[in-house]
Design a protein around this motif. Structure first.
Motif, short mmCIF file in Angstrom:
data_model
loop_
_atom_site.label_atom_id
_atom_site.label_comp_id
_atom_site.label_asym_id
_atom_site.label_seq_id
_atom_site.Cartn_x
_atom_site.Cartn_y
_atom_site.Cartn_z
N PHE A 157 -1.56 -10.13 -2.42
CA PHE A 157 -1.99 -8.79 -2.07
C PHE A 157 -3.50 -8.76 -1.89
O PHE A 157 -4.23 -9.67 -2.31
CB PHE A 157 -1.58 -7.79 -3.15
N ASN A 158 -3.97 -7.68 -1.28
CA ASN A 158 -5.40 -7.46 -1.13
C ASN A 158 -5.65 -5.98 -0.92
O ASN A 158 -4.79 -5.26 -0.38
CB ASN A 158 -5.95 -8.28 0.03
N LEU A 159 -6.81 -5.53 -1.34
CA LEU A 159 -7.17 -4.11 -1.30
C LEU A 159 -8.54 -3.94 -0.66
O LEU A 159 -9.46 -4.73 -0.90
CB LEU A 159 -7.21 -3.55 -2.74
N SER A 160 -8.67 -2.91 0.17
CA SER A 160 -9.96 -2.55 0.74
C SER A 160 -10.06 -1.04 0.77
O SER A 160 -9.07 -0.35 1.05
CB SER A 160 -10.10 -3.11 2.17
N HIS A 161 -11.24 -0.49 0.46
CA HIS A 161 -11.39 0.96 0.53
C HIS A 161 -12.76 1.33 1.06
O HIS A 161 -13.75 0.60 0.87
CB HIS A 161 -11.12 1.62 -0.83
N SER A 162 -12.80 2.46 1.75
CA SER A 162 -14.04 2.94 2.35
C SER A 162 -13.90 4.42 2.69
O SER A 162 -12.90 4.84 3.26
CB SER A 162 -14.35 2.15 3.63
N HIS A 163 -14.90 5.19 2.29
CA HIS A 163 -15.02 6.59 2.72
C HIS A 163 -13.74 7.39 2.47
O HIS A 163 -13.25 8.09 3.36
CB HIS A 163 -15.42 6.63 4.19
N GLY A 164 -13.20 7.28 1.25
CA GLY A 164 -12.06 8.11 0.87
C GLY A 164 -10.71 7.62 1.32
O GLY A 164 -9.72 8.34 1.21
N ARG A 165 -10.64 6.40 1.83
CA ARG A 165 -9.37 5.84 2.29
C ARG A 165 -9.26 4.40 1.79
O ARG A 165 -10.27 3.73 1.61
CB ARG A 165 -9.27 5.90 3.81
N ALA A 166 -8.04 3.94 1.59
CA ALA A 166 -7.82 2.57 1.15
C ALA A 166 -6.64 1.97 1.89
O ALA A 166 -5.74 2.68 2.35
CB ALA A 166 -7.57 2.52 -0.35
N LEU A 167 -6.66 0.65 2.01
CA LEU A 167 -5.54 -0.12 2.54
C LEU A 167 -5.16 -1.18 1.52
O LEU A 167 -6.03 -1.84 0.95
CB LEU A 167 -5.92 -0.80 3.86
N ILE A 168 -3.86 -1.32 1.30
CA ILE A 168 -3.34 -2.37 0.43
C ILE A 168 -2.37 -3.21 1.25
O ILE A 168 -1.41 -2.68 1.81
CB ILE A 168 -2.64 -1.80 -0.81
N ALA A 169 -2.64 -4.51 1.34
CA ALA A 169 -1.77 -5.44 2.06
C ALA A 169 -0.98 -6.25 1.04
O ALA A 169 -1.53 -6.70 0.03
CB ALA A 169 -2.59 -6.36 2.95
N VAL A 170 0.31 -6.45 1.31
CA VAL A 170 1.20 -7.17 0.40
C VAL A 170 2.03 -8.16 1.21
O VAL A 170 2.55 -7.82 2.28
CB VAL A 170 2.13 -6.21 -0.36
N ARG B 15 4.34 -4.45 8.98
CA ARG B 15 4.92 -3.13 8.77
C ARG B 15 3.89 -2.27 8.03
O ARG B 15 3.28 -2.73 7.05
CB ARG B 15 6.21 -3.22 7.95
N THR B 16 3.69 -1.07 8.50
CA THR B 16 2.70 -0.17 7.90
C THR B 16 3.38 1.05 7.31
O THR B 16 4.38 1.55 7.86
CB THR B 16 1.64 0.26 8.93
N PHE B 17 2.82 1.55 6.21
CA PHE B 17 3.41 2.67 5.49
C PHE B 17 2.31 3.62 5.02
O PHE B 17 1.18 3.20 4.76
CB PHE B 17 4.19 2.19 4.26
N ASP B 18 2.67 4.88 4.90
CA ASP B 18 1.77 5.90 4.38
C ASP B 18 2.13 6.15 2.92
O ASP B 18 3.25 6.51 2.59
CB ASP B 18 1.94 7.19 5.18
N ALA B 19 1.15 5.92 2.03
CA ALA B 19 1.39 6.07 0.60
C ALA B 19 0.94 7.43 0.07
O ALA B 19 0.89 7.62 -1.14
CB ALA B 19 0.68 4.96 -0.17
N SER B 20 0.62 8.37 0.94
CA SER B 20 0.04 9.64 0.48
C SER B 20 0.99 10.43 -0.39
O SER B 20 0.55 11.23 -1.23
CB SER B 20 -0.42 10.47 1.69
N ARG B 21 2.30 10.26 -0.23
CA ARG B 21 3.25 11.04 -1.00
C ARG B 21 3.80 10.31 -2.21
O ARG B 21 4.59 10.86 -2.97
CB ARG B 21 4.41 11.47 -0.10
N LEU B 22 3.41 9.06 -2.37
CA LEU B 22 3.90 8.31 -3.52
C LEU B 22 3.22 8.78 -4.79
O LEU B 22 1.99 8.90 -4.85
CB LEU B 22 3.66 6.82 -3.33
N PRO B 23 3.98 9.04 -5.84
CA PRO B 23 3.36 9.45 -7.10
C PRO B 23 2.79 8.28 -7.86
O PRO B 23 3.10 7.11 -7.58
CB PRO B 23 4.55 10.05 -7.88
N ALA B 24 1.93 8.58 -8.82
CA ALA B 24 1.43 7.53 -9.72
C ALA B 24 2.57 7.07 -10.60
O ALA B 24 3.47 7.84 -10.96
CB ALA B 24 0.30 8.06 -10.57
#
Length: 237
Positions: A92-105, A227-236
């Protein structure tokens, strides 16, 4: 629930809005992660870090069928994290900038992702002369002036994604390898003067995160599906 299992020939990239209440994510993090959060000077940066790291744990836990708090990370020489508990082939890898993040798995293949906010002030040509390969500098200068800023960040995100997939920092030497950056070119590693075989080892894919960002994912091999997904609705949790 995850939208689908992660197949070995896939790379999943999750798009995350970091402007969320960080409170539910605090309970997922380790003492060390909470300590790192407190090092940020500005509250918004601190909150974004908490959400990004919390979402990373939440997503990886869903793939593994484990509790987010049970995950244990170690860090490479240049800061890239990997899981040591539970034992897994997940990368996996994580990147974030200006209020947004991407996580690759990915499963069983190294992966890197980078996200760049294109509206920040950067002296593109001067930075390119220092960090880009001669071929990249020439390609940048060949573009109309109005297209150079977008091309610069496009190239920078591709170079960073490649280095992060390798687990290297910029000490590796950004001038030693060349990526595509023109608007009509697909994302690609074009050359590596130190390790020519790298060109066939890695595949780069552009990520569409909207007009305010440039983004790229790099992963080993040539036959994988993105494959890309939106995680905005996933809960903690």
């Amino acid at each position: 629930m995850l939208p689908a299992p992660l197949a070995r020939d896939e790379v999943h990239v999750w798009n995350i809005d970091l402007n969320r209440d960080p409170t539910p994510f605090r309970d997922l993090l380790s003492v060390e992660e909470l300590r790192r959060a407190e090092c940020f000077r500005f509250e918004q940066d601190r909150e974004h870090f908490l959400v990004a790291r919390g979402m990373l744990r939440a997503l990886l836990a869903r793939y593994l069928g484990a509790a987010p708090t049970a995950l244990c990370f170690v860090y490479g020489e240049h800061g890239k994290p990997r899981l040591v508990a539970p034992e897994t082939g997940l990368r996996f890898n994580l990147s974030h900038s200006h209020g947004r993040a991407l996580i690759a798995v990915a499963e069983g293949r190294d992966v890197g992702v980078d996200l760049e906010y294109v509206h920040r002030r950067v002296a593109e040509e001067r930075v390119a002369q220092r960090y880009f390969s001669p071929e990249e500098v020439a390609a940048l200068r060949a573009l109309p002036p109005a297209e150079r800023k977008a091309a610069f960040f496009r190239g920078w995100s591709r170079k960073e994604a490649y280095l992060k997939a390798r687990g290297d920092g910029i000490h590796y030497g950004l001038r030693h390898f060349t990526v595509s950056l023109a608007p009509d070119e697909p994302a690609a590693l074009l050359a590596n003067t130190l390790h020519p075989e790298e060109v066939t080892r890695w595949t780069l894919r552009n990520l569409d995160v909207g007009p305010d960002f440039a983004a790229c994912v790099a992963a080993e091999g040539a036959g994988w599906t993105l494959r890309t997904f939106d995680a905005s609705r996933l809960p903690a949790g």
